[in-house]
Design an enzyme around this catalytic site. Structure first.
Site, PDB file in Angstrom:
ATOM      1  CE1 TYR A   1      -4.292  -1.413  -0.429  1.00  0.00           C
ATOM      2  CE2 TYR A   1      -2.473  -2.966  -0.570  1.00  0.00           C
ATOM      3  CZ  TYR A   1      -3.536  -2.440   0.120  1.00  0.00           C
ATOM      4  OH  TYR A   1      -3.839  -2.927   1.362  1.00  0.00           O
TER       5      TYR A   1
ATOM      6  CG  LEU B   1       7.035  -0.921  11.082  1.00  0.00           C
ATOM      7  CD1 LEU B   1       8.139  -0.729  10.052  1.00  0.00           C
ATOM      8  CD2 LEU B   1       7.642  -1.249  12.456  1.00  0.00           C
TER       9      LEU B   1
ATOM     10  CD1 TRP C   1      -2.906   1.472   0.541  1.00  0.00           C
ATOM     11  CD2 TRP C   1      -1.567   2.411   2.061  1.00  0.00           C
ATOM     12  NE1 TRP C   1      -3.429   2.715   0.836  1.00  0.00           N
ATOM     13  CE2 TRP C   1      -2.616   3.315   1.766  1.00  0.00           C
ATOM     14  CE3 TRP C   1      -0.588   2.789   2.985  1.00  0.00           C
ATOM     15  CZ2 TRP C   1      -2.731   4.569   2.368  1.00  0.00           C
ATOM     16  CZ3 TRP C   1      -0.699   4.036   3.584  1.00  0.00           C
ATOM     17  CH2 TRP C   1      -1.756   4.903   3.277  1.00  0.00           C
TER      18      TRP C   1
ATOM     19  CD  GLN D   1      -3.876  -7.188   4.559  1.00  0.00           C
ATOM     20  OE1 GLN D   1      -3.406  -6.101   4.245  1.00  0.00           O
ATOM     21  NE2 GLN D   1      -3.936  -8.208   3.700  1.00  0.00           N
TER      22      GLN D   1
END
Length: 261
Positions: free
Chosen positions: A47, A185, A21, A154
């Site tokens: 995406y 992250l 992404w 997901q």
């Protein structure tokens, strides 16, 4: 690289994969990841990165596990089929390892959508069915509408965003569904550090001799049914991400991170 079973399929995937992404890195970072064992590459029709993934895996299709997603605006039966075929063309392959419903769409009956997913499995165009951003109730509803097993969900998951720990991760663990953590992250390690108190991430990184990024990714994969798919636009960062696998945080270090929330 450590590998874990995808759902109850018998197929093993890396605990650190490659997210795309917002990906702009071209071929090299993806190929670097593949060479290091990060053979799970996740993309989506929304995406705009399926073409880049297809270019990266050219001549190495048998070495990668390709996951992509159909957008909720395409959940009508024939549109699911067309979307899958278009993804196959952009990726330059004749089958998808994992095809995922990108978000729930209550405007279209889930039975219609899952009938199309079942047809794609029967036709050999997809191997496994997954979902993304689904609640427990939505997974159960989708599972009841398909003759195939839903093998993955997901979801957004990181040290800065742990909402799915309450019910989604335990349900998936008990049901044999792999959790694929996206944005592990939190769109920047600084966002995780800002969320944790007492310099916990820095302390654990120093104790382990790993980077803060590696600690954050390793933490994500502590549960046996969770894998992470960080995005990296450079080969150096891809190497750093892959080195988050192959070792484990201690119970004390996990406790320190938990207490720092």
């Amino acid at each position: 690289m450590e590998y874990v079973e995808l759902g109850k399929t018998g197929v093993r995937i890396p605990e650190i994969g490659l997210g795309t992404w917002g990906y702009t890195g071209g071929v090299e970072p993806l190929q670097t990841g593949i060479s290091l064992g990060a053979s799970l590459i996740d993309t989506a029709e929304a995406y705009g990165t399926e073409g880049a993934v297809g270019e990266a895996i050219l001549h190495m299709r048998d070495r990668v596990f390709i996951a992509t997603k159909v957008s909720p605006s395409h959940f009508k039966h024939d549109e699911v089929i067309s979307a899958a075929e278009n993804s196959l063309k952009r990726l330059g392959t004749d089958y998808l390892d994992l095809y995922q419903l990108h978000w729930p769409n209550p405007a279209i009956p889930i039975e219609e959508t899952m009938a199309a997913m079942d047809q794609l499995v029967s036709d050999g165009k997809i191997r496994f069915i997954g979902v993304s951003n689904f609640s427990v109730a939505q997974i159960e509803e989708a599972q009841a509408a398909t003759e195939n097993k839903i093998v993955s969900n997901q979801v957004r998951y990181s040290l800065a965003d742990r909402a799915v720990e309450k019910d989604v991760i335990p349900y998936c663990r008990d049901s044999g569904v792999t959790v694929i953590a996206y944005t592990p992250l939190a769109r920047g390690i600084g966002n995780i550090k800002a969320k944790l108190s007492h310099g916990a991430l820095e302390t654990v990184a120093q104790a382990t001799g790993k980077t803060e990024v590696q600690v954050a990714l390793n933490w994500c994969t502590t549960e046996a049914n969770v894998v992470a798919i960080p995005k990296s636009d450079s080969s150096d960062h891809t190497r750093e991400n892959c080195d988050a696998s192959g070792w484990r945080l201690s119970p004390e270090q996990l406790g320190l991170l938990a207490e720092a929330r």
